[in-house]
Scaffold this active site. Structure first.
Site, PDB file in Angstrom:
ATOM      1  N   ASN A  11     -39.177 -48.221 -22.766  1.00  0.00           N
ATOM      2  CA  ASN A  11     -38.136 -48.537 -22.079  1.00  0.00           C
ATOM      3  C   ASN A  11     -37.130 -47.584 -22.468  1.00  0.00           C
ATOM      4  O   ASN A  11     -36.743 -46.743 -23.292  1.00  0.00           O
ATOM      5  CB  ASN A  11     -37.696 -50.037 -23.206  1.00  0.00           C
ATOM      6  N   LYS A  14     -34.414 -48.615 -24.694  1.00  0.00           N
ATOM      7  CA  LYS A  14     -34.393 -48.549 -26.610  1.00  0.00           C
ATOM      8  C   LYS A  14     -34.756 -46.698 -25.903  1.00  0.00           C
ATOM      9  O   LYS A  14     -33.647 -46.310 -27.541  1.00  0.00           O
ATOM     10  CB  LYS A  14     -35.744 -48.615 -26.375  1.00  0.00           C
ATOM     11  N   ASP A  70     -40.374 -52.565 -33.749  1.00  0.00           N
ATOM     12  CA  ASP A  70     -41.514 -53.803 -34.008  1.00  0.00           C
ATOM     13  C   ASP A  70     -40.356 -54.786 -33.716  1.00  0.00           C
ATOM     14  O   ASP A  70     -39.496 -54.358 -35.017  1.00  0.00           O
ATOM     15  CB  ASP A  70     -41.956 -53.748 -33.845  1.00  0.00           C
ATOM     16  N   PHE A 151     -31.217 -59.710 -22.418  1.00  0.00           N
ATOM     17  CA  PHE A 151     -32.101 -59.972 -21.896  1.00  0.00           C
ATOM     18  C   PHE A 151     -32.949 -60.559 -23.606  1.00  0.00           C
ATOM     19  O   PHE A 151     -32.604 -61.269 -23.797  1.00  0.00           O
ATOM     20  CB  PHE A 151     -33.139 -58.442 -22.623  1.00  0.00           C
ATOM     21  N   GLY A 152     -34.160 -61.377 -23.443  1.00  0.00           N
ATOM     22  CA  GLY A 152     -35.151 -62.187 -24.119  1.00  0.00           C
ATOM     23  C   GLY A 152     -34.442 -63.301 -24.525  1.00  0.00           C
ATOM     24  O   GLY A 152     -33.664 -64.144 -24.513  1.00  0.00           O
ATOM     25  N   TYR A 153     -34.415 -63.260 -26.086  1.00  0.00           N
ATOM     26  CA  TYR A 153     -33.747 -64.653 -27.177  1.00  0.00           C
ATOM     27  C   TYR A 153     -31.853 -64.441 -27.183  1.00  0.00           C
ATOM     28  O   TYR A 153     -31.516 -65.373 -27.312  1.00  0.00           O
ATOM     29  CB  TYR A 153     -34.544 -64.145 -27.665  1.00  0.00           C
ATOM     30  N   LYS A 172     -23.118 -55.615 -29.127  1.00  0.00           N
ATOM     31  CA  LYS A 172     -23.880 -56.428 -30.250  1.00  0.00           C
ATOM     32  C   LYS A 172     -24.742 -55.262 -29.920  1.00  0.00           C
ATOM     33  O   LYS A 172     -25.197 -54.907 -31.442  1.00  0.00           O
ATOM     34  CB  LYS A 172     -24.839 -57.252 -28.794  1.00  0.00           C
ATOM     35  N   HIS A 177     -29.650 -56.100 -35.313  1.00  0.00           N
ATOM     36  CA  HIS A 177     -30.860 -55.641 -36.181  1.00  0.00           C
ATOM     37  C   HIS A 177     -31.710 -54.748 -35.070  1.00  0.00           C
ATOM     38  O   HIS A 177     -31.313 -53.604 -36.872  1.00  0.00           O
ATOM     39  CB  HIS A 177     -31.901 -56.659 -35.759  1.00  0.00           C
ATOM     40  N   ARG A 178     -31.758 -53.966 -34.089  1.00  0.00           N
ATOM     41  CA  ARG A 178     -31.486 -52.521 -33.792  1.00  0.00           C
ATOM     42  C   ARG A 178     -31.070 -52.024 -34.628  1.00  0.00           C
ATOM     43  O   ARG A 178     -31.381 -51.163 -34.976  1.00  0.00           O
ATOM     44  CB  ARG A 178     -32.049 -52.813 -31.894  1.00  0.00           C
TER      45      ARG A 178
HETATM   46  P1  IMP Z   1     -39.998 -55.365 -29.018  1.00  0.00           P
HETATM   47  O1  IMP Z   1     -40.594 -55.212 -29.878  1.00  0.00           O
HETATM   48  O2  IMP Z   1     -38.685 -54.490 -28.813  1.00  0.00           O
HETATM   49  O3  IMP Z   1     -40.671 -55.630 -27.864  1.00  0.00           O
HETATM   50  O4  IMP Z   1     -38.804 -56.862 -28.964  1.00  0.00           O
HETATM   51  C1  IMP Z   1     -40.356 -57.790 -29.031  1.00  0.00           C
HETATM   52  C2  IMP Z   1     -39.335 -59.833 -28.381  1.00  0.00           C
HETATM   53  O5  IMP Z   1     -38.343 -59.498 -29.759  1.00  0.00           O
HETATM   54  C3  IMP Z   1     -38.951 -58.419 -27.008  1.00  0.00           C
HETATM   55  O6  IMP Z   1     -40.243 -59.572 -25.948  1.00  0.00           O
HETATM   56  C4  IMP Z   1     -37.782 -59.910 -26.734  1.00  0.00           C
HETATM   57  O7  IMP Z   1     -38.467 -60.787 -26.210  1.00  0.00           O
HETATM   58  C5  IMP Z   1     -37.364 -59.823 -28.496  1.00  0.00           C
HETATM   59  N1  IMP Z   1     -36.212 -59.121 -28.751  1.00  0.00           N
HETATM   60  C6  IMP Z   1     -36.121 -58.534 -28.841  1.00  0.00           C
HETATM   61  N2  IMP Z   1     -35.226 -57.627 -29.288  1.00  0.00           N
HETATM   62  C7  IMP Z   1     -34.064 -57.996 -28.540  1.00  0.00           C
HETATM   63  C8  IMP Z   1     -32.839 -58.553 -28.906  1.00  0.00           C
HETATM   64  O8  IMP Z   1     -32.384 -57.781 -29.279  1.00  0.00           O
HETATM   65  N3  IMP Z   1     -32.602 -59.898 -28.006  1.00  0.00           N
HETATM   66  C9  IMP Z   1     -33.136 -60.395 -27.901  1.00  0.00           C
HETATM   67  N4  IMP Z   1     -34.194 -60.850 -27.606  1.00  0.00           N
HETATM   68  C10 IMP Z   1     -34.611 -59.367 -28.387  1.00  0.00           C
END
Ligand code: IMP
Length: 194
Positions: A11, A14, A70, A151-153, A172, A177-178
């Protein structure tokens, strides 16, 4: 200081987010792009375990220090789920929309909607002990999707009254968290150097 580091992610956002903080803070010289590595299956039962699995596989494939992350969403009313299964909550081929729909369904009528996002980041270095750190942010699962960004949640994860999708990426990314996990990695590398 780590002269050359690989970010074990396909990604580009990232990779850029890690690069911006790690290089600017002086703990990493440059991020090396364009290297290949085999896909790594996330078979561990914890976020830390999966991050370490990926970082180690990429370090071994490239011969360079590698970081991997992760992320999981832990919802109190669901006993910490989806946790390590966050990406595939609604099934192996689930879309973001499927996952969000399942989460809202599971929380229908729940009195406690508190949750947290957690990111584990692992650094694997040739011949040296690995480093694993974490960052997290507490929030609430909104009653319905709100906001256009993210994206995602993001549309249902609420912090201080706004969802991550409503906050916008720039804001954000200062509190997520990241971002906190990346900062924790900077601190760990500074302690090591100091
Ligand atoms: P990954 O470990 O970064 O692949 O994240 C796992 C899953 O968590 C992803 O498929 C997203 O759906 C969700 N996710 C990770 N980071 C975020 C975020 O910052 N916002 C919303 N969803 C997230």
């Amino acid at each position: 200081m780590i002269e050359r580091l690989v970010v074990a992610s396909k990604n580009p956002d990232k990779v850029a987010e890690m690069e911006a903080v790690l290089v600017a803070s002086g703990v990493v010289g440059e991020i090396v792009r364009g290297l290949g590595w085999p896909d790594v299956e996330e078979t561990e039962t914890t976020l830390q375990g999966n991050a370490l699995l990926k970082a180690t596989a990429v370090e071994m494939a490239t011969g360079l220090p590698a970081v991997a992350d992760d992320t999981g969403l832990e919802v109190v009313a669901l006993g910490g789920a989806p946790g390590v299964c966050t990406a595939r909550y609604a099934g192996p081929d689930a879309t973001y929309a499927d996952n969000v729909a399942k989460l809202l369904r599971e929380l229908e009528g729940a009195a406690d909607r508190s949750a947290r996002f957690v990111t584990a980041i692992a650094l694997a270095r040739p011949g040296l002990a690995p480093i694993v750190v974490e960052g997290s942010i507490e929030g609430l699962i909104a009653l319905e999707r709100r906001g256009e960004g993210g994206f995602g949640y993001d549309p249902v994860f609420e912090v201080e009254g706004r969802t991550f999708a409503e906050w916008g990426a720039a804001r954000k990314n200062t509190m997520s968290h990241r971002a906190r996990a990346i900062n924790a990695m900077v601190e760990a590398l500074r302690r090591l150097a100091g």
